[in-house]
Design a protein around this motif. Sequence first.
Motif, short mmCIF file in Angstrom:
data_model
loop_
_atom_site.label_atom_id
_atom_site.label_comp_id
_atom_site.label_asym_id
_atom_site.label_seq_id
_atom_site.Cartn_x
_atom_site.Cartn_y
_atom_site.Cartn_z
N TRP A 55 0.37 4.37 -12.75
CA TRP A 55 -0.42 2.74 -11.59
C TRP A 55 -0.12 1.99 -12.24
N GLU A 56 0.68 1.35 -13.09
CA GLU A 56 1.81 -0.07 -12.81
C GLU A 56 2.37 -0.41 -11.83
N ASP A 57 3.42 1.16 -10.75
CA ASP A 57 4.20 1.19 -9.99
C ASP A 57 3.05 1.30 -8.55
N ARG A 93 -0.65 9.05 -7.33
CA ARG A 93 0.40 8.70 -8.70
C ARG A 93 -1.08 7.91 -9.32
N SER A 94 -2.44 7.75 -8.85
CA SER A 94 -2.77 7.19 -9.72
C SER A 94 -2.85 6.95 -11.58
N ARG A 95 -2.77 8.22 -11.88
CA ARG A 95 -2.92 8.90 -13.29
C ARG A 95 -1.58 8.21 -14.13
N PRO A 142 0.86 -1.25 -0.45
CA PRO A 142 -0.34 -0.04 -0.24
C PRO A 142 1.03 1.25 -0.13
N GLN A 143 0.17 2.31 -0.64
CA GLN A 143 1.21 3.42 -1.35
C GLN A 143 0.53 5.08 -0.61
N LEU A 144 0.55 5.19 0.78
CA LEU A 144 -0.23 6.02 1.26
C LEU A 144 -0.35 7.27 0.42
N ASP A 145 0.39 8.11 -0.90
CA ASP A 145 0.09 8.88 -1.79
C ASP A 145 -0.48 8.36 -2.38
N TRP A 146 -1.84 7.68 -2.69
CA TRP A 146 -1.93 6.66 -4.38
C TRP A 146 -2.50 7.29 -4.25
N TRP A 147 -3.82 8.58 -4.54
CA TRP A 147 -4.14 9.05 -5.70
C TRP A 147 -2.91 10.50 -6.27
N VAL A 191 -12.96 11.20 -9.74
CA VAL A 191 -11.51 12.07 -9.71
C VAL A 191 -10.19 11.51 -9.67
N ASP A 192 -9.91 10.50 -8.59
CA ASP A 192 -8.99 10.38 -7.98
C ASP A 192 -8.57 9.11 -7.73
N GLY A 193 -9.34 8.58 -8.54
CA GLY A 193 -9.54 6.88 -8.74
C GLY A 193 -9.62 6.14 -10.23
N TYR A 194 -10.02 6.48 -11.07
CA TYR A 194 -10.73 6.30 -11.91
C TYR A 194 -9.57 6.75 -13.63
N ILE A 195 -8.93 7.64 -13.56
CA ILE A 195 -8.18 8.23 -14.48
C ILE A 195 -6.78 7.20 -14.42
N ARG A 196 -6.60 7.20 -15.75
CA ARG A 196 -5.42 5.91 -16.27
C ARG A 196 -4.73 6.36 -17.03
N TYR A 197 -3.53 7.53 -18.06
CA TYR A 197 -3.20 8.35 -18.79
C TYR A 197 -2.32 6.79 -19.43
N GLY A 198 -2.75 7.49 -20.44
CA GLY A 198 -0.82 6.59 -21.16
C GLY A 198 -1.12 4.86 -21.43
N ALA A 199 -2.31 4.53 -21.10
CA ALA A 199 -2.13 2.63 -21.69
C ALA A 199 -1.43 2.57 -23.41
N LYS A 200 -1.26 1.51 -23.50
CA LYS A 200 -1.22 1.20 -24.52
C LYS A 200 -2.60 0.14 -24.70
N ASP A 201 -2.63 -0.77 -24.55
CA ASP A 201 -3.55 -1.85 -23.89
C ASP A 201 -4.63 -1.38 -22.95
#
Lengths: 386, 430
Positions: B173-175, B168-170, B161-166, B323-333
Amino acid sequence: MPLEAGHFAKLKAHYTDRARAMKQARAQGGRIVARVGSAVPAELILAAGFMPVLVAADRSRAAPTAAKYIDDVVPPETHALFEAAAQGDFDEVELLVLSRVYDKLYFYLKEIYRQGLLPGLPPLHMFDLMQNRRAALTRYNEDRLLDLRLRLERAAGAPISDAALREAIVLCNRARAAQRALLDLRWQGHIDGEAAMQAIGAGYFMHPADYAEALEGYLAQLHAGKGAARPRLLLATAEPLTHTTLHEAVERAGGRIVAEDDWWGARAPGGDVSLDLPPMEALLAKYCFDTATADSYPVEDRLAWFEEAAQRSDVDGVIFYIPPSDLQYGWDYPRLRARLQEQAKPFLLIRQDASTSSGRVHLAEEAANFIGQIRGSRVDKAGAAP
Amino acid sequence: MSMNPEDRESSRKRHEAQTQLDVSRTLRAYQKQWFANLRREVIEEGRPFAISGPNVPHEIWEALDIPFITDVWYTGLVAARRQSGYYSDFLTREGYHENLSRYSALTWAVLLDEENTDKPWGGVPRPSLVCTSQQDRSAAVMAARVGAVFVPLETPVLDKPQLDWWKRSRWQWEDLDGEHRIDVMLEQYRELVSASEAIAGKKLDIDLLREIVDRVNRQEELFDEVRDIIATAPKLPVRLGEVMSQVMGIQWHRGTEWAYEQARAFRDEVKHRADNQMWACPNEQYRLMYVGQGLWQNLGFFTEFEEKYGAVFVRSNYLSIAVDGYIRYGAKDPLRALASRYVTMSEQMHIPGLGSAWAIEEARRNRVVGGLSIRGWWGGKMINLALEEEGIPILDFPVDAVDGNTWDQARISALVSDFIENRVIPAARR
Ligand code: SF4
Ligand code: SF4
């Protein structure tokens, strides 16, 4: 029979005083790795040179620290295990390996440790094995088992040899075989449910070599005559039975619990770990598909086992223990109940928490009534007065 | 602001009648129409239909054009109609004891209950496919009862678990979510895709899926603007109940053109109101937040405390997790981006440490002086403790979020008043 008393007394002592074997091992310089839940392979721990000890929830102990941090919706077992950590029970342990169903305990311990409030807590390892047959999960599960092996090798400072792993598998299989023999004798009526629970449960705390020896010794003495004919009952539980409260109450009321759908009882051994497969593959098969846990092992398999056991003609009735803390089993209950009704199999539902004193009073009354009814209907069927 | 009793009474009536946002009306109209269409297509035209749990990759069904509903969305509808007590009792009569979570199960109760025909929006048709978390035993049992294909999703435990997840999530996300965890979700999504393709009778178009995944990103960016406006405007421009309904109403359709457009209209309206100083409660004095779940069974309840104290609720998890949970940028797949989007979805709001860090961040951002935490949210105590340590008093609220049977108006009003008078007001003065 002093010998029988000796073996059983030893098993019972370890069942009751659960830290006893661990303390003895520590006194002799042994190194301990603790398992939280049954789905952590003791074989790997042994092969790495550690003594595997299960940590069990003690519901009778007050849990003020847990109550401060943990919500009521989290199972009481988690509260109790957290409290044990807070009281320093695991301080002698080198590594605490938690299985999947204890993920919340893992999160709580990790966070409270981070806050500096549990300085004695050993390192944690989350062993996230998914007990499910779907092909999509195979790779993940393989990697989790390998991860655990590497973690243990790191802790031991040496790799686990195949020879050591094989030896550990043989040893644990020996203990399982003895448990299965005990279950057979139990079905035949040679042993009470309460004693069986103690004899099985001790295996989670003792070194498997000591345990197998003690259990085999006990069984060798067990061929004495059958007990009096008492209603034979199957127990289904929504909560792991880390205690014998239910068994005591039901058997004091004149029944006999011949099996329970729980990893603390009749579901403990399952089959052997195969010696025909490569050891890691064999362990994976055993712990994914044939290890009973709190609620998640392939649920279809769990229900199938229960239905088969409930149908047996030598089972006179079924007791469901579904305390208020249950969040899962209750969804399956109506269906299981309907099957029993179709078969005209008597059943009793206990909803009160048996860890409270009012719950125990209620349990004793209900059990006595239920057993009385079963006795009465038997007499009706036989068409004779007692 | 002091009011005489008559003014207060008329103000109360106005409040009750008042829907402040136009988008509240358009949302409701759309949803009714959409659901009526869905019922017609499924019941009359025999189209296959799916029911999902909350953290399921709907985007796949969007791309395959499979009609679906989310169980908790419909449960919300049941609660809003004050029928949760009735359907909860129905489940109890069916043998499902009262301690089992009703959160998603009320939807199934509506489906199974054949006696009462007065159902929210006509009732739920029988699904062909059900997908939920493996841990949701109720869905597996109910799917079996109605003969639907059931695809369970096993969620891997968040081992690091990483405390400042929000933060890093955009992009990270792989990490953040861990490759091994994303991998196992992805494998399961492939199974879900196969099962869904079989029902849809066509193959998944991966480019269409990518478009949908991106459209969700853009929709959540609009929500990000809304959160910002609410957090920075001098006073609250929109009532929280309306925000919650809007956000969830849109979220359940995320990925569609309609959802994006609705989110834009919502953003525009909130901005317009803030720009024009149209405040939800002009007499705003104390800003409060919901910790954990929202009080869906009685969204209008807190209006009473606006009048009495100028206390407004400004923040809930629903907008902020969008806002903080759904956004995922840079996806190849795009399927992999989805796996990351959902692998920790909602857990990050519960997990000790993660839930508290986020709640504190949110409390500061939204300038709240107190909070209300509905019991029954695992992880809630840790969050409450952390907020209290930050000087933000929290009321531990003893009712079920959706089950109307636990509601006792007088007792609960007294509890909240006491909390505001004795904890919030003194804390705000400090
Ligand atoms: S002024 Fe604002 S609130 Fe009023 S109708 Fe226009 S958009 Fe809606
Ligand atoms: S100030 Fe607030 S409570 Fe008073 S009438 Fe206006 S909106 Fe209602």
